[in-house]
Design a protein around this motif. Structure first.
Motif, PDB file in Angstrom:
ATOM      1  N   THR A 245      36.712  15.474  -6.024  1.00 44.53           N
ATOM      2  CA  THR A 245      37.752  15.466  -7.057  1.00 44.53           C
ATOM      3  C   THR A 245      39.109  15.333  -6.383  1.00 44.53           C
ATOM      4  OG1 THR A 245      38.239  17.854  -7.086  1.00 44.53           O
ATOM      5  CG2 THR A 245      36.345  17.096  -8.401  1.00 44.53           C
ATOM      6  N   VAL A 246      40.123  14.929  -7.157  1.00 45.15           N
ATOM      7  CA  VAL A 246      41.464  14.827  -6.580  1.00 45.15           C
ATOM      8  C   VAL A 246      42.522  15.080  -7.641  1.00 45.15           C
ATOM      9  CG1 VAL A 246      41.711  12.335  -6.959  1.00 45.15           C
ATOM     10  CG2 VAL A 246      43.000  13.441  -5.116  1.00 45.15           C
ATOM     11  N   LEU A 247      43.571  15.786  -7.241  1.00 43.86           N
ATOM     12  CA  LEU A 247      44.761  15.984  -8.066  1.00 43.86           C
ATOM     13  C   LEU A 247      45.817  15.005  -7.563  1.00 43.86           C
ATOM     14  CD1 LEU A 247      46.084  17.912 -10.255  1.00 43.86           C
ATOM     15  CD2 LEU A 247      47.114  19.104  -8.301  1.00 43.86           C
ATOM     16  N   LEU A 248      46.299  14.139  -8.435  1.00 47.03           N
ATOM     17  CA  LEU A 248      47.236  13.095  -8.044  1.00 47.03           C
ATOM     18  C   LEU A 248      48.662  13.621  -7.942  1.00 47.03           C
ATOM     19  CD1 LEU A 248      45.786  10.220 -10.262  1.00 47.03           C
ATOM     20  CD2 LEU A 248      45.367  10.661  -7.829  1.00 47.03           C
ATOM     21  N   PRO A 249      49.542  12.895  -7.226  1.00 46.35           N
ATOM     22  CA  PRO A 249      50.914  13.373  -7.003  1.00 46.35           C
ATOM     23  C   PRO A 249      51.677  13.698  -8.279  1.00 46.35           C
ATOM     24  CG  PRO A 249      50.438  11.559  -5.529  1.00 46.35           C
ATOM     25  CD  PRO A 249      49.266  11.661  -6.462  1.00 46.35           C
ATOM     26  N   GLU A 250      51.487  12.898  -9.333  1.00 45.41           N
ATOM     27  CA  GLU A 250      52.226  13.153 -10.570  1.00 45.41           C
ATOM     28  C   GLU A 250      51.840  14.472 -11.227  1.00 45.41           C
ATOM     29  OE1 GLU A 250      49.246   9.742 -11.375  1.00 45.41           O
ATOM     30  OE2 GLU A 250      50.603  10.397  -9.771  1.00 45.41           O
ATOM     31  N   ASP A 251      50.677  15.036 -10.828  1.00 45.32           N
ATOM     32  CA  ASP A 251      50.228  16.303 -11.405  1.00 45.32           C
ATOM     33  C   ASP A 251      50.332  17.464 -10.419  1.00 45.32           C
ATOM     34  OD1 ASP A 251      49.432  15.072 -13.842  1.00 45.32           O
ATOM     35  OD2 ASP A 251      47.596  14.373 -12.875  1.00 45.32           O
ATOM     36  N   PHE A 252      50.809  17.192  -9.201  1.00 43.40           N
ATOM     37  CA  PHE A 252      50.756  18.197  -8.140  1.00 43.40           C
ATOM     38  C   PHE A 252      51.517  19.461  -8.514  1.00 43.40           C
ATOM     39  CE2 PHE A 252      51.795  20.098  -4.007  1.00 43.40           C
ATOM     40  CZ  PHE A 252      50.564  20.040  -3.380  1.00 43.40           C
TER      41      PHE A 252
ATOM     42  N   ASN B   9      45.868  16.941  -3.848  1.00 45.13           N
ATOM     43  CA  ASN B   9      44.998  18.059  -3.522  1.00 45.13           C
ATOM     44  C   ASN B   9      43.577  17.699  -3.932  1.00 45.13           C
ATOM     45  OD1 ASN B   9      44.353  20.681  -2.588  1.00 45.13           O
ATOM     46  ND2 ASN B   9      44.269  21.439  -4.689  1.00 45.13           N
ATOM     47  N   ALA B  10      42.664  17.745  -2.975  1.00 48.18           N
ATOM     48  CA  ALA B  10      41.299  17.276  -3.231  1.00 48.18           C
ATOM     49  C   ALA B  10      40.280  18.355  -2.917  1.00 48.18           C
ATOM     50  CB  ALA B  10      41.008  16.029  -2.404  1.00 48.18           C
ATOM     51  N   LEU B  11      39.148  18.255  -3.589  1.00 48.70           N
ATOM     52  CA  LEU B  11      37.989  19.098  -3.295  1.00 48.70           C
ATOM     53  C   LEU B  11      36.956  18.236  -2.591  1.00 48.70           C
ATOM     54  CD1 LEU B  11      36.205  21.664  -3.605  1.00 48.70           C
ATOM     55  CD2 LEU B  11      35.450  20.717  -5.795  1.00 48.70           C
ATOM     56  N   GLY B  12      36.523  18.672  -1.445  1.00 51.45           N
ATOM     57  CA  GLY B  12      35.528  17.902  -0.708  1.00 51.45           C
ATOM     58  C   GLY B  12      34.580  18.801   0.051  1.00 51.45           C
TER      59      GLY B  12
ATOM     60  N   GLY C  60      47.679  24.025  -7.627  1.00 52.96           N
ATOM     61  CA  GLY C  60      46.455  24.740  -7.278  1.00 52.96           C
ATOM     62  C   GLY C  60      45.200  24.105  -7.818  1.00 52.96           C
ATOM     63  N   SER C  61      45.319  23.198  -8.786  1.00 55.94           N
ATOM     64  CA  SER C  61      44.147  22.521  -9.334  1.00 55.94           C
ATOM     65  C   SER C  61      43.622  21.504  -8.327  1.00 55.94           C
ATOM     66  CB  SER C  61      44.511  21.813 -10.642  1.00 55.94           C
ATOM     67  OG  SER C  61      43.487  20.925 -11.038  1.00 55.94           O
ATOM     68  N   VAL C  62      42.315  21.192  -8.412  1.00 50.36           N
ATOM     69  CA  VAL C  62      41.737  20.128  -7.577  1.00 50.36           C
ATOM     70  C   VAL C  62      41.581  18.844  -8.386  1.00 50.36           C
ATOM     71  CG1 VAL C  62      40.584  21.680  -5.964  1.00 50.36           C
ATOM     72  CG2 VAL C  62      39.385  20.956  -8.047  1.00 50.36           C
TER      73      VAL C  62
ATOM     74  N   SER D 170      40.114   4.888  -3.427  1.00 50.93           N
ATOM     75  CA  SER D 170      40.367   4.721  -4.861  1.00 50.93           C
ATOM     76  C   SER D 170      41.694   5.355  -5.277  1.00 50.93           C
ATOM     77  CB  SER D 170      39.218   5.327  -5.686  1.00 50.93           C
ATOM     78  OG  SER D 170      39.212   6.747  -5.605  1.00 50.93           O
ATOM     79  N   TYR D 171      42.228   6.265  -4.445  1.00 50.60           N
ATOM     80  CA  TYR D 171      43.502   6.905  -4.804  1.00 50.60           C
ATOM     81  C   TYR D 171      44.504   6.939  -3.648  1.00 50.60           C
ATOM     82  CZ  TYR D 171      41.554  10.984  -2.380  1.00 50.60           C
ATOM     83  OH  TYR D 171      41.000  11.829  -1.442  1.00 50.60           O
ATOM     84  N   PHE D 172      44.029   6.771  -2.408  1.00 54.88           N
ATOM     85  CA  PHE D 172      44.910   6.883  -1.249  1.00 54.88           C
ATOM     86  C   PHE D 172      44.709   5.672  -0.355  1.00 54.88           C
ATOM     87  CE2 PHE D 172      46.091   8.620   2.988  1.00 54.88           C
ATOM     88  CZ  PHE D 172      47.356   9.104   2.690  1.00 54.88           C
ATOM     89  N   SER D 173      45.593   4.682  -0.479  1.00 54.78           N
ATOM     90  CA  SER D 173      45.438   3.435   0.259  1.00 54.78           C
ATOM     91  C   SER D 173      46.807   2.919   0.703  1.00 54.78           C
ATOM     92  CB  SER D 173      44.721   2.387  -0.610  1.00 54.78           C
ATOM     93  OG  SER D 173      44.472   1.209   0.106  1.00 54.78           O
TER      94      SER D 173
END
Length: 400
Positions: A242-249, A230-233, A254-256, A122-125
């Motif tokens: 959860t996932v932090l997208l590149p535009e918010d990195f 950055n993802a929490l798994g 440090g956020s997930v 859904s976010y990494f393809s």
């Protein structure tokens, strides 16, 4: 596919198939062959020192082991296959450390695994045909659903790093093979960043341990052309939640990030709970015969908070587990080994902050009275008895 079909035929009738994951290419064939045969697959990594416990618990009908790892490269193309069993059957059992220090078997259905793959996609393809490097054991859920299966769904060209992690050799491999995508823990990417060598990476998902803001900035500075997530798994939720997208990195270092589609995150007394189709069937019972149903709600043990923009942040653990470079370690596992050394009366193991690995392992030890302490023998004992990921960084001897 011919190799996988051949393995599936030879595994016909096997109920449980354990696959050793030191060699990524071999493990891939074994795992996909076991799935095609309709067996429950149990990937394990002998480097963690718990292989005997795992096999004793699950009692596999077949155990696939490759004794001499080698470098392999293969192309991947997904193909629809008929599922040989209901989606609620146990498709895979992955092991993670338990609260008592014993490995805990996480039972996942085919539906769980597919949700985990779709969550990643859904976010990494990446586009089909791009080069992806698998550089961690497939006994980790992040490697199984987020690296291998997601890459095959995308039709990526898979590379398998042929040795244990070493920053210089890994960087050389990435450069020589023009690797464009790989995933790993913040520690792995931070180590690559410290090598100081330009790499052709275009995308990378970080997960497995807490990402410090300073580490996020260092990684972003080292790889300015790489889209970083950055993802929490967790193993128990089939991969990412959860996932932090590149535009918010760099905006939220440090956020997930935010929950993925289909994932419901709840906070109860400061602790994160998850609901999703990826939540495990349950933990394997001690006799290995069945599982204890999870009820669909997962208690993660992570202390979290949400900022004013709806982004989630992991503050730490609500238990005493040590997270060293993404590998989860319970202090009791180490304490039990240290206490076997003659002259050790008491031992307390804990994690301390570390700029490179997130946490380092520390121990406070009280020596028994009236003994001749042999420091050299003690150091040699620790080196031989503790697996590499459990080696103690600091020892403090204390009085009664």
């Amino acid at each position: 596919l011919t190799l996988i079909d051949g393995i599936a035929v030879r595994l016909g009738g096997a109920r449980r198939v354990a696959v050793e994951c030191t060699d990524g290419y071999f493990a891939t064939l074994g795992i996909l062959g076991a799935i095609a045969a309709g067996a429950t697959v149990i990937p394990f990594y002998s480097g963690y020192g718990n292989a005997a416990d795992i096999c004793d618990t699950v009692q596999p009908d077949v155990c696939l082991v490759r004794s001499t790892p080698a470098a392999w490269t293969a192309g991947g193309r997904s193909e629809k296959r008929e599922c040989k069993r209901p989606t609620q059957a146990v498709a895979a059992i992955l092991f993670t450390s338990g609260s008592t220090g014993r490995p805990k078997g996480v039972c996942l259905s085919a539906e769980n695994l597919l949700f985990g793959v779709r969550a990643v996609l859904s976010y990494f393809s990446p586009p089909a045909g791009k080069r992806f490097l698998l550089a961690r054991p497939l006994s980790h859920i992040a490697a199984l659903t987020g690296d291998l299966l997601a890459s095959l769904f995308c039709g990526l060209h898979m590379h398998f790093f042929p040795e244990r992690f070493h920053p210089l050799r890994l960087a050389a491999y990435i450069a020589a093979n023009r690797i464009e995508y790989m995933n790993g823990t913040p520690t792995v990417l931070h180590c690559l960043a410290r090598v100081g060598r330009p790499l052709p990476l275009k995308g990378c998902v970080l997960s497995g341990e807490r990402l410090l803001a300073s580490v996020a900035r260092a990684i972003a500075d080292a790889f300015p052309r790489c889209r970083l997530y950055n993802a929490l798994g967790l193993t128990e939720c089939s991969g990412k939640a959860t996932v932090l997208l590149p535009e918010d990195f760099l905006q939220k270092p440090g956020s997930v990030g935010k929950p993925l589609p289909g994932v419901v995150c709840e906070i109860d007394d400061g602790e994160l709970y998850l609901r999703s189709p990826g939540v495990m069937l349950g933990y394997l019972t001690e006799d290995g015969a069945d599982f204890v149903p999870s009820g669909g709600r997962l208690r993660t043990g992570d202390a979290v908070r949400i900022d004013g923009d709806g982004y989630w942040e992991v503050l730490g653990r609500t238990d005493d587990r040590i997270n060293r470079a993404g590998v989860k370690i319970y202090p009791q596992e180490i304490e039990n080994i240290v206490l076997r050394f003659p002259g050790v009366a008491e031992c307390l193991v804990y994690g301390a902050p570390d700029a490179l690995t997130g946490q380092r392992i520390c121990a406070e030890i009280r020596r028994a009275d009236n003994i001749d302490w042999d420091g050299k023998a003690f150091s040699e004992f620790l080196r031989k008895e503790l697996p590499p990921h459990m080696q103690i960084a600091e020892v403090l001897f204390v009085a009664r």
